[in-house]
Design an enzyme around this catalytic site. Sequence first.
Site, PDB file in Angstrom:
ATOM      1  N   LYS A  85    -163.185  58.248  32.622  1.00 30.68           N
ATOM      2  CA  LYS A  85    -164.319  57.571  33.271  1.00 30.68           C
ATOM      3  C   LYS A  85    -164.577  58.227  34.621  1.00 30.68           C
ATOM      4  O   LYS A  85    -163.689  58.281  35.485  1.00 30.68           O
ATOM      5  CB  LYS A  85    -163.956  56.111  33.532  1.00 30.68           C
ATOM      6  CG  LYS A  85    -164.527  55.152  32.521  1.00 30.68           C
ATOM      7  CD  LYS A  85    -164.076  53.757  32.897  1.00 30.68           C
ATOM      8  CE  LYS A  85    -165.051  52.733  32.441  1.00 30.68           C
ATOM      9  NZ  LYS A  85    -164.607  51.393  32.816  1.00 30.68           N
TER      10      LYS A  85
HETATM   11  C1  E4P Z   1    -166.342  48.620  32.001  1.00 31.16           C
HETATM   12  O1  E4P Z   1    -166.332  49.764  31.615  1.00 31.16           O
HETATM   13  C2  E4P Z   1    -166.482  48.272  33.423  1.00 31.16           C
HETATM   14  O2  E4P Z   1    -165.560  48.966  34.215  1.00 31.16           O
HETATM   15  C3  E4P Z   1    -166.352  46.804  33.661  1.00 31.16           C
HETATM   16  O3  E4P Z   1    -166.970  46.109  32.599  1.00 31.16           O
HETATM   17  C4  E4P Z   1    -166.911  46.407  35.009  1.00 31.16           C
HETATM   18  O4  E4P Z   1    -166.992  45.025  35.077  1.00 31.16           O
HETATM   19  P1  E4P Z   1    -167.270  44.253  36.447  1.00 31.16           P
HETATM   20  O5  E4P Z   1    -168.646  44.563  36.892  1.00 31.16           O
HETATM   21  O6  E4P Z   1    -167.096  42.806  36.075  1.00 31.16           O
HETATM   22  O7  E4P Z   1    -166.241  44.736  37.440  1.00 31.16           O
END
Ligand code: E4P
Length: 236
Positions: A85
């Site tokens: 990521k």
């Molecule tokens: C998924 O890939 C994301 O990192 C995650 O869903 C972020 O969620 P949040 O906005 O609740 O931190």
Amino acid sequence: MRIFVDSANEKEILYLLRQGIVDGVTTNPSIMLKDGISDVEGAARRLCALLGDRPVSVEVTSNDHQEMLEQARTFATWGRNIVVKIPVVNEFGESSLDVINELTGKAIAVNATAILSFNQALLATKAGATYVSIFAGRIADEGNDPAQTIRHVRSWLDEWEYSAKIIVGSVRTAIDIQNAALAGAHIVTVPPPFFPKMIDHKYTRDTVRQFNRDAEKALQEIAVARAAVAVSGNGH
Ligand code: E4P
């Protein structure tokens, strides 16, 4: 549509895997912290083994492009299903597209993350990302409509025949999952607490309870009828 689990909790992921509904896992540093993980490598390796061929996203934790590349190359050795990521910009707003492009060129799958706008998704796709993670909840936090962004990105990907897949993350309520699915998300990444909310319904419980009660009654009636036949048979 595919479902990923937005978690690093092995027990919860295993429970969901056994239900046949898990196509991958996404994590981020906040999830790792929440799930009490200090050994990221160990946790990621175990998740990769647990998931088999299904993708496991692990996020880099640096603003520096050289460090991002080094972390990404290390992550990629943890499992053949690792996806790295990369936030589309670092915390200073500097573009990470060069990192995305370089990793893609080295056949390391990239999940371009923290996407909050159509244009970010467009550029991450152009740079070669395998996945573009649109953060629905955070788009809504700012008073914008995540479904519209998802719809627009999906129709643009389809029109220009890009292979990048939309992951919708940042799920805050059960309706976010439905909205993302109907807006054209290829994948929704769902935190474990939402699965019971998705499957359970109080009227379904009442319905099943009624069927069970009636089945019980029918069995009792059959037993009574059989007993009556037996009694009348004895009388001959
Ligand atoms: C998924 O890939 C994301 O990192 C995650 O869903 C972020 O969620 P949040 O906005 O609740 O931190």
